[in-house]
Design a protein around this motif. Sequence first.
Motif, short mmCIF file in Angstrom:
data_model
loop_
_atom_site.label_atom_id
_atom_site.label_comp_id
_atom_site.label_asym_id
_atom_site.label_seq_id
_atom_site.Cartn_x
_atom_site.Cartn_y
_atom_site.Cartn_z
N VAL A 209 0.86 -1.19 0.00
CA VAL A 209 0.00 0.00 0.00
C VAL A 209 0.89 1.23 0.00
N LEU A 210 0.70 2.08 -0.98
CA LEU A 210 1.38 3.37 -1.00
C LEU A 210 0.53 4.38 -0.25
N SER A 211 1.10 5.00 0.77
CA SER A 211 0.45 6.06 1.52
C SER A 211 1.07 7.39 1.14
N GLU A 212 0.49 8.47 1.64
CA GLU A 212 0.96 9.80 1.27
C GLU A 212 2.46 9.94 1.50
N GLY A 213 3.15 10.38 0.47
CA GLY A 213 4.59 10.58 0.55
C GLY A 213 5.42 9.39 0.10
N ASP A 214 4.78 8.23 -0.10
CA ASP A 214 5.50 7.07 -0.61
C ASP A 214 5.71 7.20 -2.12
N ALA A 215 6.72 6.49 -2.63
CA ALA A 215 7.02 6.51 -4.07
C ALA A 215 7.41 5.12 -4.54
N LEU A 216 7.16 4.86 -5.79
CA LEU A 216 7.49 3.56 -6.39
C LEU A 216 8.04 3.79 -7.79
N TYR A 217 9.22 3.28 -8.05
CA TYR A 217 9.80 3.33 -9.39
C TYR A 217 9.54 2.00 -10.08
N LEU A 218 8.99 2.05 -11.32
CA LEU A 218 8.74 0.86 -12.12
C LEU A 218 9.38 1.03 -13.48
N PRO A 219 10.35 0.17 -13.84
CA PRO A 219 10.86 0.20 -15.21
C PRO A 219 9.77 -0.23 -16.18
N ARG A 220 9.89 0.17 -17.42
CA ARG A 220 8.90 -0.23 -18.42
C ARG A 220 8.88 -1.76 -18.53
N GLY A 221 7.68 -2.26 -18.76
CA GLY A 221 7.53 -3.70 -18.92
C GLY A 221 7.06 -4.43 -17.68
N TRP A 222 7.23 -3.84 -16.49
CA TRP A 222 6.81 -4.52 -15.27
C TRP A 222 5.29 -4.44 -15.14
N VAL A 223 4.65 -5.59 -14.97
CA VAL A 223 3.19 -5.67 -14.94
C VAL A 223 2.69 -5.15 -13.59
N HIS A 224 1.64 -4.32 -13.62
CA HIS A 224 1.15 -3.74 -12.38
C HIS A 224 -0.34 -3.42 -12.46
N SER A 225 -0.95 -3.33 -11.30
CA SER A 225 -2.32 -2.83 -11.17
C SER A 225 -2.41 -2.14 -9.82
N ALA A 226 -3.42 -1.27 -9.68
CA ALA A 226 -3.54 -0.50 -8.44
C ALA A 226 -5.01 -0.26 -8.13
N GLN A 227 -5.33 -0.23 -6.84
CA GLN A 227 -6.71 -0.01 -6.41
C GLN A 227 -6.72 0.89 -5.19
N ALA A 228 -7.60 1.91 -5.22
CA ALA A 228 -7.75 2.78 -4.07
C ALA A 228 -8.35 2.01 -2.90
N LEU A 229 -8.07 2.47 -1.69
CA LEU A 229 -8.59 1.81 -0.49
C LEU A 229 -9.82 2.55 0.02
N GLU A 230 -9.85 2.95 1.27
CA GLU A 230 -11.08 3.47 1.86
C GLU A 230 -11.27 4.97 1.67
N MET A 231 -10.40 5.60 0.92
CA MET A 231 -10.54 7.04 0.67
C MET A 231 -10.03 7.34 -0.73
N THR A 232 -10.38 8.52 -1.22
CA THR A 232 -9.94 8.92 -2.56
C THR A 232 -8.41 8.93 -2.63
N SER A 233 -7.89 8.37 -3.70
CA SER A 233 -6.44 8.32 -3.92
C SER A 233 -6.06 9.27 -5.06
N ILE A 234 -4.98 10.01 -4.84
CA ILE A 234 -4.39 10.85 -5.90
C ILE A 234 -2.92 10.48 -5.99
N HIS A 235 -2.51 10.00 -7.15
CA HIS A 235 -1.08 9.78 -7.34
C HIS A 235 -0.64 10.38 -8.67
N LEU A 236 0.60 10.78 -8.68
CA LEU A 236 1.26 11.28 -9.88
C LEU A 236 2.11 10.18 -10.49
N THR A 237 2.17 10.14 -11.79
CA THR A 237 3.18 9.32 -12.45
C THR A 237 4.05 10.24 -13.29
N ILE A 238 5.33 10.20 -13.01
CA ILE A 238 6.31 10.88 -13.83
C ILE A 238 6.82 9.84 -14.82
#
Length: 405
Positions: free
Chosen positions: A197-226
């Motif tokens: 679970v990524l919480s506020e202030g956490d970051a995750l680097y993913l190289p291209r090709g890595w399979v991923h999915s994401a789901q919000a939990l009990e509140m609205t989620s806002i994340h940026l992707t650079i």
Amino acid sequence: MLQRCVATDARRFADEYWGRKPLLSRADALPRDFSDLLSPDTVDELIAERGVRAPFIRLAREGDVLPKDCYLGPAGFGAEIPDQIDSAKLLSQFVSGATIVLQGLHRLWPPLIDFVRQAVDELGHPAQANAYVTPPVNRGFDPHYDVHDVFVLQASGSKRWIVHEPVFEHPLSSQPWTQHRAEIEERVADAPVIDTVLSEGDALYLPRGWVHSAQALEMTSIHLTIGVAPVTGVDVAGAVVDQLASSASFRESLPMGAADADETMATVSKVMAHMVGALRDEAATLSAGAAARLSRRHADRTRPVSVRPLAAFAAAERATDAVVQWRHGLCATVDRSGDRIVLRLPDRTMTFPQICGDAVRTLHLGGVVDATSLPGLDRADATVLIRRLLREGVVVPVNSPADAG
């Protein structure tokens, strides 16, 4: 930029993670949060007050991208453009579980304009910024991979991320995940590499090709992707091939004859031998030409800092006293041709008297100068040069020391 996105030093990140494997960085090892880049209030401002239009926005729900007419429309008298956000329609879709994707924020939102420019400077590859706003207990997209590297920055709320190893390593932009749906379905049945679970202030680097999915939990989620589009060996090879196109011997037709396997193999081998010879004998020329093409490609895929037209015009009018510097991110080369100095820009070429050579090079190297400090020119000639470069958008005015750099 990088120090805010990864919990390790730049050298270790480059050697161990870049393009190789994911890196999870917790807020306690980073500068804590990303609210200065994007927050719930600024998302509302972008949607309600900034006149955002397609394609800078899209909506998705459970893997499906929604049709535009369910959240876009005209904005009334004086703004009858039909592809602007209808905020009430958008709210209805969001309540129903749709994820809001704000795209190209590096062109719209000042904090991200600066942040992405820093990313381009530090990484040396084109970059962009998108935001994903997901309502509680929802997801926008099915498991997939991206064809560019991403830094995921959790700005608000929390989101569960599940990451699996690639089914297709180092995909190019022409090799999207939709070509590997079956393999991805099989892969996500395996144990993930990351389930967190990524919480506020956490970051995750993913190289291209890595399979991923994401789901919000009990509140609205806002994340940026650079998103970062790396230059690859295929890009270098393509630039070299473009150079070979200038050689008549490589433009010749191949021999006539039946295209059976043996003959085709013999022809390919002959051409490859010729190419290897050319690469060996003309390495310096081909390398220089390929480097120039890659530089032009980089210029096409990135943008220098924007010019403020009225400020630049005003500075040109008072060029005698203006303090200026090179427009950050503007790609160019400075050459000498006969008795002229040639400034080659992505979209045009400018020439100057030879006496301007040191001055133009000083500006190109990032010097902060005025008409009294340009080398090789008196104040009158320096004023003429500064005025021309301001009007051409090559240099920009510097209003204070904090503006420089």
